[in-house]
Scaffold this motif. Structure first.
Motif, short mmCIF file in Angstrom:
data_model
loop_
_atom_site.label_atom_id
_atom_site.label_comp_id
_atom_site.label_asym_id
_atom_site.label_seq_id
_atom_site.Cartn_x
_atom_site.Cartn_y
_atom_site.Cartn_z
N VAL B 37 0.85 -1.19 0.00
CA VAL B 37 0.00 0.00 0.00
C VAL B 37 0.89 1.25 0.00
CG1 VAL B 37 -1.81 1.29 1.17
CG2 VAL B 37 -1.81 -1.22 1.25
N ARG B 38 0.80 2.00 -1.07
CA ARG B 38 1.59 3.20 -1.30
C ARG B 38 0.88 4.40 -0.68
NH1 ARG B 38 1.67 2.82 -7.06
NH2 ARG B 38 -0.22 4.03 -6.78
N ASP B 39 1.63 5.43 -0.33
CA ASP B 39 1.04 6.57 0.37
C ASP B 39 0.37 7.59 -0.55
OD1 ASP B 39 3.14 7.89 -0.77
OD2 ASP B 39 4.13 8.43 1.11
N ASN B 40 0.36 7.29 -1.86
CA ASN B 40 -0.28 8.23 -2.79
C ASN B 40 -0.62 7.54 -4.10
OD1 ASN B 40 1.59 9.24 -5.27
ND2 ASN B 40 2.84 8.48 -3.55
N THR B 41 -1.56 8.13 -4.82
CA THR B 41 -1.84 7.70 -6.19
C THR B 41 -1.77 8.94 -7.06
OG1 THR B 41 -3.26 5.87 -5.52
CG2 THR B 41 -3.56 6.70 -7.74
N LYS B 42 -0.77 8.97 -7.93
CA LYS B 42 -0.53 10.14 -8.78
C LYS B 42 -0.52 11.42 -7.95
CE LYS B 42 -2.40 7.76 -12.79
NZ LYS B 42 -3.62 7.44 -13.50
N LEU B 87 -6.38 -2.02 4.78
CA LEU B 87 -4.92 -2.09 4.80
C LEU B 87 -4.32 -0.70 4.95
CD1 LEU B 87 -5.75 -4.80 3.19
CD2 LEU B 87 -3.43 -4.70 2.29
N GLU B 88 -3.32 -0.61 5.82
CA GLU B 88 -2.64 0.66 6.06
C GLU B 88 -1.44 0.81 5.12
OE1 GLU B 88 -4.23 2.53 8.19
OE2 GLU B 88 -5.57 0.92 8.85
N ASP C 25 7.39 4.56 2.28
CA ASP C 25 5.94 4.75 2.17
C ASP C 25 5.47 5.03 0.74
OD1 ASP C 25 5.55 4.33 4.82
OD2 ASP C 25 5.12 6.41 5.36
N SER C 26 6.36 5.54 -0.09
CA SER C 26 5.98 5.88 -1.46
C SER C 26 6.12 4.69 -2.41
CB SER C 26 6.84 7.03 -1.97
OG SER C 26 8.21 6.70 -1.83
N ASP C 27 6.55 3.53 -1.88
CA ASP C 27 6.71 2.34 -2.72
C ASP C 27 5.44 1.50 -2.76
OD1 ASP C 27 9.40 2.81 -3.35
OD2 ASP C 27 10.02 2.02 -1.40
N GLY C 28 5.15 0.97 -3.94
CA GLY C 28 4.00 0.09 -4.10
C GLY C 28 4.41 -1.33 -4.44
N ALA C 29 5.71 -1.58 -4.56
CA ALA C 29 6.17 -2.89 -4.99
C ALA C 29 7.58 -3.18 -4.48
CB ALA C 29 6.18 -2.97 -6.51
N VAL C 30 7.79 -4.41 -4.07
CA VAL C 30 9.14 -4.89 -3.75
C VAL C 30 9.30 -6.25 -4.42
CG1 VAL C 30 10.78 -5.58 -1.96
CG2 VAL C 30 9.16 -3.73 -1.49
N THR C 31 10.28 -6.36 -5.31
CA THR C 31 10.60 -7.66 -5.90
C THR C 31 11.89 -8.15 -5.27
OG1 THR C 31 9.59 -7.00 -7.99
CG2 THR C 31 11.02 -8.94 -8.03
N THR C 32 11.87 -9.42 -4.86
CA THR C 32 13.01 -10.02 -4.18
C THR C 32 13.43 -11.29 -4.91
OG1 THR C 32 12.15 -9.21 -2.07
CG2 THR C 32 13.85 -10.92 -1.97
N PHE C 33 14.70 -11.40 -5.21
CA PHE C 33 15.23 -12.62 -5.80
C PHE C 33 16.20 -13.28 -4.83
CE2 PHE C 33 18.50 -15.05 -7.90
CZ PHE C 33 17.74 -15.93 -8.64
N ALA C 34 15.96 -14.56 -4.56
CA ALA C 34 16.89 -15.33 -3.72
C ALA C 34 17.52 -16.43 -4.56
CB ALA C 34 16.14 -15.93 -2.53
N GLY C 35 18.83 -16.42 -4.64
CA GLY C 35 19.56 -17.54 -5.22
C GLY C 35 19.85 -18.53 -4.10
#
Lengths: 81, 147, 147, 81
Positions: B37-42, B87-88, C25-35
């Motif tokens: 959950v991001r803190d903003n949309t556009k 969701l927060e 807080d401004s992120d909407g995605a985290v991609t993680t790769f584990a070898g």
């Protein structure tokens, strides 16, 4: 025949409930069900073109025939993730 | 021991919630995608989100995505979790983890799986903004053509 | 609070070791790769692996990968951990986590980062097989051209 | 001039150590260093073509001139990940 109809998200807000039992004549299609709902709630007519419909949890076309006991759902464009 | 997971849940999702479930000794790679959950949309400030799902069908469609993935790539296990309710900011809405012997398959399959989830799985997001507004977000209706 | 991480380490890597480090807080995605250490290579049973690294240069090259990633995609933070020493089956050798406002950037950047790591970062793997044999594995020398 | 030379993985096994202090004439290049090592250990000649070389942690070409105090490393095809 008797069916269960489910409404979600914006569609649930419009209809005012998430689930309804409805009775339709034998041989009714999804289009017939939409018409019946549109007669009760005029704004459903505007929303209907953007909705997908599922019967027993599989997406169907508008001409799909319904059967007694079916679970029908109106599915606005999904926005999960 | 490793196996597939497809689940809609109310409780918080931890970032490593699927890791052990999908990992077997024959795997050399696990790719995990977390939607957060991001803190903003556009630029419009988000206060919180509410997710609604057609639970049984959503889990069924997630299983179908797992099946598609296994037809297209040499992957071992697929895990997909999606949360519903309020969701927060910073909480995980969706988590996908895919294991495979070699890295390329899990990386490509994970990307495909989240794209498909956003097309076919009956889940909806309501944004509640910091300015008091709120709205159910509708995805791209054209995406539904490729159900 | 979120920031980049580039580190060679001796101690075990947990699958969620980078998640909180890269998430803002401004992120909407985290991609993680584990070898992960696999139990075989082309069917030959693996007993364990030993990783050697030119530590300072490896961390420097990982930082360069982070810089490349940020030039190519709109990502927020990049984390790369690589373990050295003896690793058992199922343990994580490399972990990459990349956060971004939107999903596509973190997914593509994570794929790119692990591919680049295997080309440019001075780390070597010795396989010790269950049949008693052992050998330093050499990567594709042509990959070094694109250093 | 005095330089530090680092060896890794299969190259370390061949040379028998991970680090050596070496003395080279002023103006010596990477090629000169390789020649000197090949005279001590003939099999280094076979291995050298597959090695990358770094000076102070940046990859360089074979004609790079070395300077007093440089840290030179011989880098077999990498296999991390």
């Amino acid at each position: 025949m008797n069916i269960k109809v489910l409404f979600f998200a914006s569609c649930r807000d419009l209809i005012g409930t998430g689930e309804r039992k409805m009775t339709l004549p034998d041989g009714a299609t999804v289009t017939d069900l939409i018409s019946k709902l549109a007669m009760e709630q005029a704004r459903f007519t505007d929303m209907a073109p953007s909705l997908m419909v599922s019967v027993n949890q599989a997406y169907v076309e508008r001409d799909a025939k319904l059967q007694d006991g079916d679970e029908v759902a109106f599915i606005p464009p999904v926005s999960g993730g | 021991m490793a196996g597939d997971v497809y689940k809609i849940q109310d409780k918080k999702i931890k970032p490593d919630a699927l890791y052990n479930a999908v990992l077997a000794d024959s795997d050399g790679a696990v790719t995990t995608f977390a939607g957060v959950v991001r803190d903003n949309t556009k630029g419009r400030g988000t206060s919180y989100l509410v997710y609604d799902a057609y639970r049984d069908m959503a889990e069924k469609k997630m299983r179908e995505i797992g099946k598609e993935v296994k037809e297209k790539w040499e992957v071992d296990c697929v895990g997909i979790l999606h949360r519903v309710g309020r969701l927060e900011i910073g909480e995980i809405s969706v988590l996908i983890a895919i294991s495979s012997p070699h890295r390329k398959a899990s990386l490509e399959a994970c990307h495909y799986a989240i794209d498909r989830l956003k097309q076919t799985v009956p889940i909806w997001k309501k944004e509640v903004w910091t300015d008091g507004g709120e709205a159910w977000i509708e995805g791209d209706p054209s995406a539904l053509a490729s159900r």
